[in-house]
Design a protein around this motif. Structure first.
Motif, short mmCIF file in Angstrom:
data_model
loop_
_atom_site.label_atom_id
_atom_site.label_comp_id
_atom_site.label_asym_id
_atom_site.label_seq_id
_atom_site.Cartn_x
_atom_site.Cartn_y
_atom_site.Cartn_z
N ILE A 35 46.57 4.95 -1.34
CA ILE A 35 47.74 5.50 -2.04
C ILE A 35 48.42 4.42 -2.87
CG2 ILE A 35 48.12 7.36 -0.40
CD1 ILE A 35 50.34 5.78 0.86
N ALA A 36 48.35 3.15 -2.41
CA ALA A 36 48.91 2.05 -3.21
C ALA A 36 48.12 1.88 -4.50
CB ALA A 36 48.90 0.76 -2.40
N LYS A 37 46.81 1.90 -4.39
CA LYS A 37 45.95 1.75 -5.57
C LYS A 37 46.19 2.90 -6.55
CE LYS A 37 42.19 -0.51 -2.99
NZ LYS A 37 40.82 -0.33 -2.47
N GLN A 38 46.32 4.12 -6.01
CA GLN A 38 46.48 5.29 -6.87
C GLN A 38 47.80 5.24 -7.62
OE1 GLN A 38 44.02 7.33 -7.36
NE2 GLN A 38 45.12 8.62 -8.82
N GLU A 39 48.89 4.92 -6.92
CA GLU A 39 50.20 4.88 -7.58
C GLU A 39 50.23 3.80 -8.66
OE1 GLU A 39 54.79 5.51 -7.23
OE2 GLU A 39 53.33 6.34 -5.86
N LYS A 40 49.71 2.62 -8.34
CA LYS A 40 49.74 1.50 -9.29
C LYS A 40 48.89 1.83 -10.52
CE LYS A 40 49.28 -3.55 -9.40
NZ LYS A 40 48.18 -3.82 -10.32
N MET A 41 47.69 2.38 -10.30
CA MET A 41 46.81 2.72 -11.41
C MET A 41 47.45 3.77 -12.32
SD MET A 41 42.99 4.42 -11.35
CE MET A 41 43.60 5.90 -10.54
N GLY A 65 45.88 11.98 -18.29
CA GLY A 65 44.68 12.17 -17.49
C GLY A 65 44.90 12.25 -16.00
N PHE A 66 46.13 12.61 -15.56
CA PHE A 66 46.42 12.70 -14.14
C PHE A 66 47.12 14.02 -13.82
CE2 PHE A 66 46.28 8.18 -15.03
CZ PHE A 66 45.55 7.67 -13.97
N GLY A 67 46.86 14.54 -12.62
CA GLY A 67 47.64 15.64 -12.06
C GLY A 67 48.53 15.07 -10.98
N HIS A 68 49.79 15.53 -10.88
CA HIS A 68 50.74 14.92 -9.94
C HIS A 68 50.40 15.26 -8.50
CE1 HIS A 68 54.48 13.94 -7.85
NE2 HIS A 68 54.79 13.19 -8.90
N GLN A 69 50.26 16.54 -8.18
CA GLN A 69 49.82 17.08 -6.89
C GLN A 69 50.86 16.98 -5.77
OE1 GLN A 69 46.22 18.47 -7.08
NE2 GLN A 69 47.47 18.32 -8.94
N ASP A 70 52.06 16.46 -6.07
CA ASP A 70 53.10 16.37 -5.03
C ASP A 70 54.48 16.60 -5.65
OD1 ASP A 70 54.13 16.00 -2.46
OD2 ASP A 70 54.41 13.84 -2.76
N ASP A 122 51.54 8.55 -5.76
CA ASP A 122 50.53 8.07 -4.81
C ASP A 122 49.54 9.16 -4.40
OD1 ASP A 122 52.29 9.52 -3.27
OD2 ASP A 122 53.01 7.82 -2.09
N LYS A 123 49.86 10.43 -4.68
CA LYS A 123 48.93 11.52 -4.38
C LYS A 123 48.31 12.10 -5.66
CE LYS A 123 51.32 12.83 -0.14
NZ LYS A 123 52.11 13.89 0.55
N LEU A 145 52.24 3.66 -18.98
CA LEU A 145 53.34 2.76 -19.34
C LEU A 145 54.11 3.23 -20.57
CD1 LEU A 145 51.89 -0.82 -18.69
CD2 LEU A 145 53.76 0.32 -17.48
N THR A 146 53.46 3.96 -21.47
CA THR A 146 54.12 4.39 -22.71
C THR A 146 54.80 5.75 -22.57
OG1 THR A 146 52.05 5.37 -23.51
CG2 THR A 146 52.51 3.08 -24.14
N SER A 147 54.89 6.26 -21.35
CA SER A 147 55.45 7.59 -21.14
C SER A 147 56.95 7.61 -21.45
CB SER A 147 55.23 8.05 -19.70
OG SER A 147 56.02 7.27 -18.82
#
Length: 727
Positions: A398-404, A470-475, A495-496, A410-412
């Motif tokens: 979950i740490a890797k996922q949140e950081k990635m 390119g991500f879905g939040h899921q939480d 993180d999810k 970053l430009t959001s």
């Protein structure tokens, strides 16, 4: 006859009192270990489950006194093996305190749960650890007791940071070295789990207890250090393990902790006191000397002032030898941006803290924003900027996922921003935008008028933006939607999150389904429970008294049942233009503009439906405005049928009547808008404000026209995104 009746009542009352007395005496007989008296009282009708002060039943008392024969007798006579005292303790949990393995086994056979707990979260396994009952501990472990179970408490106690402790913490606090070794070495207990005050097993060793001495603390600390316990946890006062070792005047433990090279010698508690300051205050010369030799800073606090007040020349000479000078440091004048967290940030700013790279942080409840399963979210200063610091264990998924996810977004414009990341074993610190409150708190703040449409529009844009990255939040959850100091909505907690790839529409669909629930949650200002609606079924209805009810219902349905031909990845971009997000004036202008279409203005709708695409789309057989001419005020309708009623040639100028077609209604709205200023005062008094009048009278009209025009790709009258962004 009366005398006889009264006599019978007295006998009945006497019998009842006798039965109650016998039941009360039963517990005393158990306490006195009088098996025969217990038999006698039970035979005379005493209540085997009668409770005395604190909810103690005879069975609880028999177990506490380790009276196996009486326990068996009571159970034979119908005693409830799962009865609870007022604090929720069962006979099984009491047997854990006593350490009687036979009774533990007996109650398991009678229906007790291996991990059942009392109101304070204690299980039989925890009690066995607390009281040092090794045999009972092993029995419970091999029968499925959860070694790392944290004490579960109610929300009120949790809000006070109570609960969360484990069996290992109990054994450590009570000084049971052998039990600590069993738990760690044999049962693989996690040493670094923390209670709700952020304290791990090592901190619990230092907590006060009547059952241990300073000498009994050291062996447990050494054992845990040898097993690589995290030495950087703190107690409820922000004291480090090094400070705690100084406070119990243990030179041996101070040396051991410094030899680990993992604890910062200059770290301070929440009052800003370092280990050296405390050693100086308490006149622990040898410890102060060791700390100075190991590099403790002497320019923190007024050390010379402390020793002078205590007339401790020897300590003063030591401190001067290592560079101490008279005079306390002065707090700096600094004003944070955050209003909610301002006072804590000022304290942190003026407090000495060892830096973790560019990060200044104190992991203490006073500076905690929110609990998490990993390490919490705390206030911090990153490169001088106030931030929220989300803490993870290094290397976890979950740490890797949140950081990635944060790094790639970053430009959001609508997500919390990652300002930087720091590492200090075993923790990863992600430094994020500091916000004032979450959505739940924002909706609850009744002093401010909540702009539901603005919140939801930004939220839709945030989720769409995340999908574009390119991500879905899921939480998605009200706790993960934040409001910053400027009032801007920001999406947090990734993180999810899951990566999107071709064919993974199910990830997007999950986000859309939760957005549907969030729409209802926001428009009802949090009154519609988000948790209760946490399901896939679409039966959670919208209350009819919410503002823009029709638009709200259609928006929610569109999130899960979009129009054909709209790819799911484009749905949010389309729905951000939905009439739900339009102002009243925008809706009214839209209806007037459509009514100004040449086909609608000039053609007889009854006869030209099949000759015009727009007429055919709007005037379907099942349109919802079949009787609109009867719904409208007659005076208002007549004013447009014969607008020149005062003219002597009125019969000559009388218009054809409007028909019950949607296009005729739109033409009517357009014509009224064009000629409203010319109307009689009676008509103006009825209508007052045309946009309010027509939208209130025909609430379903805007969505109906919007959907009809979308179906034929007729978009020219829809408000532009630039126009909507200014609403």
């Amino acid at each position: 006859m009366e005398a006889t009746g009264n006599s019978q009542e007295e006998v009945s009352t006497s019998k009842n009192e006798t039965a109650a007395d016998k039941s009360s005496v039963l517990n005393d007989a158990v306490r006195n270990h009088s098996t025969e008296k217990v038999r006698e009282l039970l035979a005379e009708g005493a209540d085997v489950n009668f409770k005395v002060g604190g909810g103690w039943t005879p069975l609880h008392s028999a177990v506490q006194d380790d009276q196996e024969e009486i326990v068996d007798l009571l159970l034979e006579q119908g005693a409830d093996p799962c009865a609870r005292k007022k604090n929720g303790a069962t006979p099984f949990i009491v047997a854990g305190i006593v350490g009687n393995v036979r009774l533990l086994e007996l109650f398991l056979s009678k229906g007790s749960e291996i991990n059942e707990n009392d109101d304070n979260g204690f299980t039989a396994f925890m009690e066995a650890a607390y009281y040092g009952n090794e045999e009972a501990l092993r029995f419970l472990y091999y029968n499925g007791a959860d070694v790392n179970l944290r004490r579960v408490v109610n929300e009120e106690k949790r809000s006070l940071n109570k609960g969360g402790a484990t069996a290992l913490m109990d054994a450590a606090r009570e000084g049971h070295l052998s039990v600590v070794k069993i738990l760690v070495s044999e049962m693989k207990a996690d040493m670094n789990i923390c209670d709700n005050q952020g304290r791990n097993a090592l901190i619990h060793v230092f907590l006060p207890s009547d059952n241990k001495t300073r000498e009994s603390i050291a062996p447990i600390v050494h054992f845990l250090l040898d097993c690589a316990v995290d030495v950087n946890r703190r107690d409820e006062h922000g004291k480090t393990t090094l400070i705690l070792a100084v406070e119990i005047q243990s030179l041996d433990l101070v040396k051991a902790l410094l030899e680990k090279n993992e604890v910062d010698i200059n770290d301070a508690d929440r009052e800003g006191k370092t280990a050296l300051m405390i050693a100086v205050e308490k006149k622990y010369y040898e410890i102060a000397k060791l700390l100075c030799e190991k590099g403790a800073r002497t320019d923190l606090g007024d050390l010379i002032g402390i020793v002078n007040r205590k007339y401790n020349k020897k300590m003063a000479d030591l401190l001067r030898q290592y560079g101490a000078k008279a005079g306390p440091s002065q707090p700096q004048d600094w004003e944070p941006t955050s209003k909610r967290w301002g006072e804590q940030l000022k304290v942190l700013y003026n407090m000495y803290r060892p830096m973790i790279g560019k990060l200044k942080i104190l992991q203490h409840n006073d500076f905690r924003i929110q609990r998490t399963s990993q390490g919490g979210i705390y206030l911090g200063l990153f490169d001088g900027k106030e931030v929220a610091v989300k803490i993870f264990r290094i290397g976890t998924e979950i740490a890797k996922q949140e950081k990635m996810c944060l790094e790639q977004c970053l430009t959001s414009n609508h997500l919390v921003k990652l300002f930087g990341a720091e590492e200090k074993k075993p923790c990863l610190y992600l430094c994020l935008s500091l916000c004032e409150k979450n959505l739940e708190e924002h909706l609850r703040a009744s002093e401010n008028e909540v702009n539901c449409k603005s919140i939801l529009k930004t939220l839709f844009e945030a989720v769409q933006e995340l999908h574009m990255f390119g991500f879905g939040h899921q939480d998605l959850h009200p706790h993960n939607i934040l409001i910053d100091a400027a009032g801007k909505v920001r999406l947090a907690d990734f993180d999810k999150s899951k990566r999107l790839s071709e064919g993974q529409n199910d990830v997007i669909i999950k986000d859309l389904k939760v957005l549907r629930r969030l729409v209802l949650y926001v428009v009802t200002l949090g009154k519609a429970s988000f948790e209760e609606n946490d399901r896939d079924e679409l039966d959670a209805s919208c209350p009819e008294d919410v503002q823009d009810y029709v638009e709200t219902v259609d928006l929610r349905e569109s999130l899960v049942s979009p129009d054909e031909g709209i790819p799911v990845e484009n749905l949010l971009r389309e729905l951000i233009q939905h009439p739900f997000f339009w102002s009243k004036q925008t809706k009214y202008r839209f209806l007037r503009d459509v009514g100004n279409e040449s086909d609608i203005k000039t053609r007889n709708t009854k006869h030209h439906n099949n000759k015009s695409e727009i007429l055919k789309a709007l005037n379907c057989d099942e349109h919802p405005l079949q009787q609109w001419t009867e719904q409208i005020d007659k005076l208002v309708l007549d004013s447009m049928l014969n607008p020149f009623s005062k003219n002597k040639n009125q019969n000559q100028n009388k218009k054809k009547p409007y028909e019950n077609y949607v296009t005729d209604l739109l033409k009517f709205i357009r014509n009224m808008g064009e000629h409203f200023d010319e109307k009689e005062e009676k008509v103006k008094e009825i209508i007052k404000e045309p946009s309010e009048y027509f939208l209130h009278l025909f609430p379903e009209l805007t969505v109906y026209v919007y959907k009809c025009l979308r179906s034929i790709q007729h978009h020219k009258h829809f408000p532009s995104p630039q126009c909507l962004s200014q609403l």
